[in-house]
Design a protein around this motif. Structure first.
Motif, PDB file in Angstrom:
ATOM      1  N   LEU A 228      48.665  76.816   1.954  1.00 30.69           N
ATOM      2  CA  LEU A 228      49.467  77.651   2.857  1.00 30.69           C
ATOM      3  C   LEU A 228      48.815  78.999   3.146  1.00 30.69           C
ATOM      4  O   LEU A 228      49.357  79.818   3.883  1.00 30.69           O
ATOM      5  CB  LEU A 228      50.865  77.868   2.259  1.00 30.69           C
ATOM      6  CG  LEU A 228      51.766  76.630   2.227  1.00 30.69           C
ATOM      7  CD1 LEU A 228      52.975  76.872   1.343  1.00 30.69           C
ATOM      8  CD2 LEU A 228      52.197  76.250   3.646  1.00 30.69           C
ATOM      9  N   GLY A 229      47.641  79.232   2.546  1.00 32.36           N
ATOM     10  CA  GLY A 229      46.909  80.464   2.816  1.00 32.36           C
ATOM     11  C   GLY A 229      47.190  81.591   1.844  1.00 32.36           C
ATOM     12  O   GLY A 229      46.791  82.739   2.080  1.00 32.36           O
TER      13      GLY A 229
ATOM     14  N   THR B  87      54.822  81.949  10.753  1.00 29.95           N
ATOM     15  CA  THR B  87      53.823  81.808   9.696  1.00 29.95           C
ATOM     16  C   THR B  87      54.491  81.658   8.336  1.00 29.95           C
ATOM     17  O   THR B  87      55.646  82.031   8.143  1.00 29.95           O
ATOM     18  CB  THR B  87      52.873  83.022   9.658  1.00 29.95           C
ATOM     19  OG1 THR B  87      53.653  84.209   9.426  1.00 29.95           O
ATOM     20  CG2 THR B  87      52.115  83.173  10.957  1.00 29.95           C
ATOM     21  N   SER B  88      53.750  81.110   7.392  1.00 31.60           N
ATOM     22  CA  SER B  88      54.267  80.929   6.037  1.00 31.60           C
ATOM     23  C   SER B  88      54.488  82.276   5.362  1.00 31.60           C
ATOM     24  O   SER B  88      53.683  83.206   5.515  1.00 31.60           O
ATOM     25  CB  SER B  88      53.286  80.104   5.205  1.00 31.60           C
ATOM     26  OG  SER B  88      53.629  80.148   3.825  1.00 31.60           O
TER      27      SER B  88
ATOM     28  N   ALA C  53      59.916  77.371  -4.262  1.00 37.88           N
ATOM     29  CA  ALA C  53      60.971  77.684  -3.300  1.00 37.88           C
ATOM     30  C   ALA C  53      60.454  78.516  -2.136  1.00 37.88           C
ATOM     31  O   ALA C  53      61.066  78.551  -1.070  1.00 37.88           O
ATOM     32  CB  ALA C  53      62.115  78.421  -4.000  1.00 37.88           C
ATOM     33  N   LEU C  54      59.309  79.169  -2.339  1.00 43.68           N
ATOM     34  CA  LEU C  54      58.723  80.012  -1.292  1.00 43.68           C
ATOM     35  C   LEU C  54      57.911  79.203  -0.288  1.00 43.68           C
ATOM     36  O   LEU C  54      57.655  79.672   0.819  1.00 43.68           O
ATOM     37  CB  LEU C  54      57.806  81.070  -1.915  1.00 43.68           C
ATOM     38  CG  LEU C  54      58.349  81.912  -3.077  1.00 43.68           C
ATOM     39  CD1 LEU C  54      57.252  82.821  -3.619  1.00 43.68           C
ATOM     40  CD2 LEU C  54      59.562  82.715  -2.639  1.00 43.68           C
ATOM     41  N   THR C  55      57.491  78.002  -0.698  1.00 41.80           N
ATOM     42  CA  THR C  55      56.477  77.282   0.085  1.00 41.80           C
ATOM     43  C   THR C  55      56.965  76.789   1.444  1.00 41.80           C
ATOM     44  O   THR C  55      56.154  76.573   2.340  1.00 41.80           O
ATOM     45  CB  THR C  55      55.910  76.095  -0.709  1.00 41.80           C
ATOM     46  OG1 THR C  55      56.977  75.189  -1.045  1.00 41.80           O
ATOM     47  CG2 THR C  55      55.223  76.568  -1.989  1.00 41.80           C
ATOM     48  N   GLY C  56      58.276  76.613   1.594  1.00 37.84           N
ATOM     49  CA  GLY C  56      58.782  76.143   2.880  1.00 37.84           C
ATOM     50  C   GLY C  56      59.357  77.245   3.747  1.00 37.84           C
ATOM     51  O   GLY C  56      59.898  76.974   4.825  1.00 37.84           O
ATOM     52  N   VAL C  57      59.234  78.491   3.288  1.00 39.04           N
ATOM     53  CA  VAL C  57      59.838  79.613   4.016  1.00 39.04           C
ATOM     54  C   VAL C  57      58.887  80.124   5.088  1.00 39.04           C
ATOM     55  O   VAL C  57      57.721  80.422   4.816  1.00 39.04           O
ATOM     56  CB  VAL C  57      60.200  80.759   3.048  1.00 39.04           C
ATOM     57  CG1 VAL C  57      60.831  81.916   3.814  1.00 39.04           C
ATOM     58  CG2 VAL C  57      61.148  80.251   1.961  1.00 39.04           C
TER      59      VAL C  57
ATOM     60  N   ILE D 293      66.133  82.813   1.308  1.00 41.28           N
ATOM     61  CA  ILE D 293      64.952  83.634   1.054  1.00 41.28           C
ATOM     62  C   ILE D 293      64.552  84.390   2.319  1.00 41.28           C
ATOM     63  O   ILE D 293      64.227  85.583   2.265  1.00 41.28           O
ATOM     64  CB  ILE D 293      63.787  82.777   0.533  1.00 41.28           C
ATOM     65  CG1 ILE D 293      64.126  82.217  -0.856  1.00 41.28           C
ATOM     66  CG2 ILE D 293      62.492  83.592   0.464  1.00 41.28           C
ATOM     67  CD1 ILE D 293      63.146  81.178  -1.361  1.00 41.28           C
ATOM     68  N   ALA D 294      64.602  83.703   3.445  1.00 40.40           N
ATOM     69  CA  ALA D 294      64.252  84.345   4.721  1.00 40.40           C
ATOM     70  C   ALA D 294      65.168  85.539   5.003  1.00 40.40           C
ATOM     71  O   ALA D 294      64.722  86.556   5.545  1.00 40.40           O
ATOM     72  CB  ALA D 294      64.324  83.327   5.858  1.00 40.40           C
TER      73      ALA D 294
END
Length: 232
Positions: free
Chosen positions: A187-188, A151-152, A141-145, A122-123
Motif C-alpha cells: 500500500l506504499g 489514496t490509502s 484495520a488501517l489497510t482498507g482506509v 477510522i476515516a
C-alpha cells in the motif's frame, strides 16, 4: 472534561483452518488501557458484533507474571464482555471521542481487515484530525482506509505492525488471509520494525495522529504515545 478514547476489538474468535481459538491479545489492550486510565482517560470498547469480544486464550498464561495483563484479566472482564456494536458509533464518533485504538491479536486479520464500518470510523477520526492508534495485528484495520482523495491512509506513512518473521514464528502464515507487513508495504507504507524478533517498536507519524506498535511488547508504548498525542 476527561478525554475519551474508543477502543475497537475483534469479534472473530476461531480460525477454522487451524482448528484453534483466536481473538484479541491480552497485553495489547491491558497495557494501553492501564496507561490511559491512569491519566484519567475514559475508555469505551466496541466490536463489530458487540457483546463479548473474544480474548485469545493463548494470551493469558504467557502473561501471568505481567502485573498489568494479569490484573486486567482478573478484574476487567466487563470491559470486553459487554462491548458496544461498532455500528452505534458511526457518523459522530470523532466528535464524541478524542482518539481511537485498535489492539491486535490474530482475530482482526479476519474481520477488521475488511470491515466497512470500521474503515468509515477510522476515516472519520482522520478527517477530524484526531489520533488513530493500533498494535500488532491491529494495524490491519488501517489497510482498507482511503483518504478523501482516494489514496490509502498508510501510503507514504511510517508505520509498523507484527512482522512477517514474527507471524512465521507463530506458525500461522498458512492460516492468514495475507501477511500484514507485506500488505502495508504494497500500500506504499514506509514499514519499520525492531531489530530483534518481538522487540518493542512504536512508530509515531503525523505529529501523533497515526500511532502504530509492532507487537505485544509495544502495547504500553502505544498507550504512552497516545497519552502524549492527547496532550496529557
Amino acid at each position: 472534561m476527561a478525554p475519551k478514547v474508543l477502543v475497537v476489538l475483534t469479534s472473530y474468535g476461531y480460525i477454522e483452518s487451524a482448528k484453534q481459538p483466536t481473538g484479541w491479545y491480552l497485553p495489547e489492550l491491558a497495557h494501553p488501557y492501564d496507561v490511559l486510565t491512569s491519566k484519567g482517560v475514559e475508555v469505551t470498547v466496541a466490536s463489530p458484533k458487540g457483546g463479548v469480544a473474544p480474548l485469545d486464550p493463548g494470551s493469558v498464561e504467557p502473561y501471568k507474571e505481567d502485573a498489568s495483563a494479569s490484573g486486567f484479566y482478573e478484574t476487567k472482564k466487563h470491559v470486553w464482555e459487554n462491548t458496544t456494536p461498532l455500528s452505534r458509533f458511526l457518523g459522530g464518533a470523532a466528535s464524541e471521542f478524542d482518539a481511537v485504538l485498535y489492539p491486535g491479536g490474530v482475530g482482526p486479520m479476519f474481520d477488521l481487515a475488511t470491515d466497512a464500518q470500521s474503515q468509515a470510523l477510522i476515516a472519520e477520526f482522520v478527517a477530524a484530525g484526531k489520533p488513530v492508534a493500533a498494535v500488532c495485528h491491529g494495524p490491519v484495520a488501517l489497510t482498507g482506509v482511503k483518504l478523501k482523495d482516494g489514496t490509502s491512509l498508510v501510503a507514504g506513512k511510517r508505520v509498523t505492525s507484527i512482522s512477517n518473521a514474527e507471524d512465521d514464528s507463530l506458525g500461522i502464515r498458512d492460516h492468514l488471509p495475507f501477511m500484514l507487513e507485506d500488505r502495508l508495504r504494497e500500500l506504499g507504507a514506509v514499514y519499520e520494525k525492531a531489530p530483534d524478533l518481538w522487540g518493542e517498536k512504536v512508530v509515531v507519524e503525523d505529529g501523533g495522529k497515526l500511532i502504530t506498535g509492532q507487537n505485544p511488547a509495544s502495547g504500553k508504548g502505544v498507550g504512552e504515545a497516545l497519552v502524549k498525542a492527547l496532550g496529557l
